[in-house]
Design an enzyme around this catalytic site. Structure first.
Site, PDB file in Angstrom:
ATOM      1  CB  SER B  51       3.592   2.692  -5.472  1.00  0.00           C
ATOM      2  OG  SER B  51       2.883   2.452  -4.276  1.00  0.00           O
ATOM      3  CD  GLU B  52       0.712  -2.427  -4.925  1.00  0.00           C
ATOM      4  OE1 GLU B  52       1.702  -1.662  -4.854  1.00  0.00           O
ATOM      5  OE2 GLU B  52       0.551  -3.387  -4.168  1.00  0.00           O
ATOM      6  CG  ASN B  53      -0.357   4.455  -3.717  1.00  0.00           C
ATOM      7  OD1 ASN B  53       0.613   3.812  -4.088  1.00  0.00           O
ATOM      8  ND2 ASN B  53      -0.249   5.470  -2.894  1.00  0.00           N
ATOM      9  CB  SER B  94      -2.098   2.199 -10.823  1.00  0.00           C
ATOM     10  OG  SER B  94      -1.112   1.552 -10.054  1.00  0.00           O
TER      11      SER B  94
END
Lengths: 232, 216
Positions: B51-53, B94
């Site tokens: 997940s990008e975060n 990330s």
């Protein structure tokens, strides 16, 4: 003795000037220094360039307005640099009305521009955005057979950061997805201001768990504000 | 008019994509139908979700209130869990996973895909004020493979499988496969190649719903 703790919000916000570039961390409500944003609103600096992942959700009736949206609505932001600008948000309205500029950029490019700023790298080439609207006005070079665009480091005069634990040297530990932009904005900020849930005695933060060492931090304000709320 | 085939619904499309994701892959699932695909990957097939975060090894939504951790949200700011083996990183690391070519696959939603692999999925007009790029451009450029899941046509019957995209691009030449409610199409140097269709649909019927020329 090094002691970066400050006793009040006024002390935390002291010296932020009109025209400053302000980095605001957070992704959703996790790791977002909302109290510091409220402090900035109170402090009064204007003509700001605001760097924030999202320029605000579309406001729903009955919900409190986010600090980012209030700062923008007050006309205090000259330009927002962000990855999400929603058409029907406060920010979208001000941009349409010509009252605020917006630079909407890819999220990885935002992260890398911050890391570059914190690491002494003035600019870099990346394939992200090549051949798209994001490439407009940017130098293009081909590397490994792919067009790449020149992106500039994005330093902040001020970084607003949230941490789970801190000590008086400004060493920081984050929680789960609350880490997000906090470490790289801390690096990229000339004046990095932290709101921390817990202040620990120097020497009690486990060194292997420290993510942001105090060299990247200037001020720490103890604000046990509680868990993030689920965004609406 | 009754047609001799039944288009897939959202869950059907998600399940169809999920069936093609092998164990051991590191995968980012975009907002919308791609996110649903996670529900169709059995937990014993170890697919590591990014997940990008800053989450690697993301698990499903909390099964009960006891499992809720308000500090743990995904890129759509929905509450999620972490699998055994999962870890947290900051945003630059990330996106190093994304931009550095470490993800085996990214599954994205789409507005339009062209026969040269161009993707448009973030804006329907260059003149809109609202711009929601998020991580889409990084993912489209950086992942080893980019698959797109979308309806075969717009709600008013316009084609999304095109010779060239008319909307602003997310990235050029990035898409390798498209999953629609009617078919699965590979993007090849010779254009779109049909590798699967819903039962009862003919190639001629699929072609009639596409602007680009399809081959089988």
């Amino acid at each position: 003795m090094i002691d970066k703790r400050v006793a009040s919000m006024a002390e935390a916000m002291a010296g932020i000037r009109d025209g400053a570039t302000v980095l605001m961390a957070g992704f959703g409500d996790a790791g977002a220094p909302h109290a510091l944003m409220d402090g900035l609103i109170e402090q009064g600096a204007k003509e700001l360039t605001l760097v924030v992942n999202s320029a605000g959700r579309v406001h729903k009736a009955g919900e409190p307005t986010s600090g980012v949206a209030r700062l923008i609505e007050l006309g205090r932001v000259r330009k927002v640099i962000t990855t999400f600008l929603r058409e029907n948000s406060v920010a979208g309205r001000l941009v349409r009305e010509g009252r605020m500029q917006a630079e909407v950029i890819p999220q990885g490019t935002l992260a890398e521009r911050l890391r570059a700023a914190g690491s002494g790298v003035p600019a870099f080439f990346t394939p992200t955005g090549a051949g798209t609207l994001v490439a407009e006005g940017k130098e293009v070079r081909e590397y490994n057979g792919r067009p790449c665009i020149l992106e500039l480091a994005l330093p902040g005069d001020v970084a607003l950061v949230e941490a789970w634990e801190a000590d008086r040297w400004g060493n920081l530990i984050f929680r789960e997805s609350g880490r997000n932009f906090n470490p790289i904005m801390a690096m990229a900020g000339q004046l990095t201001i932290v709101q921390a849930h817990h202040i620990r005695e120097l020497g009690t933060l486990e060194p292997n768990r420290v993510v942001t060492p105090g060299i990247f931090v200037n001020r720490v304000l103890h604000l046990p504000v509680g868990d993030p709320k689920l965004p609406g | 008019m009754s047609e001799g085939f039944k288009p897939l619904g959202r869950a059907g499309m998600a399940a169809r994509v999920a069936a093609d994701i092998p164990a051991g892959w590191y995968v980012n699932l975009g907002i919308g139908i791609p996110t649903l695909a996670a529900d169709f990957v059995p937990v014993e097939r170890e697919v590591v979700l990014h997940s990008e975060n800053g989450i690697l090894g993301m698990g499903p939504a909390p099964a009960s209130d006891n499992e809720v951790n308000p500090w743990l949200v995904n890129a759509s700011t929905q509450r999620v869990t972490l699998r055994d083996g999962g870890s947290y990183v900051h945003h630059a690391d990330s996106f190093a996973m994304v931009r550095g070519g470490h993800l085996d696959l990214c599954v994205l939603g789409g507005f339009q895909v062209a026969e040269n692999g161009d993707l448009a999925n973030w804006s329907q007009s260059a003149t809109e004020t609202g711009r929601q790029i998020g991580g889409a451009m990084d993912l489209a450029v950086g992942a080893k493979r980019v698959w797109v899941v979308m309806e075969h046509q717009t709600k008013d019957g316009q084609p999304r499988i095109l010779r060239r995209c008319s909307y602003p691009l997310t990235a050029a030449g990035c898409v390798s496969r498209v999953y629609t409610n009617l078919a699965v199409l590979d993007v090849t140097p010779d254009g779109f190649k049909v590798i699967d269709m819903v039962p009862g649909l003919s190639l001629a019927e699929l072609q009639a719903r596409s602007e680009a020329t399809l081959s089988s």
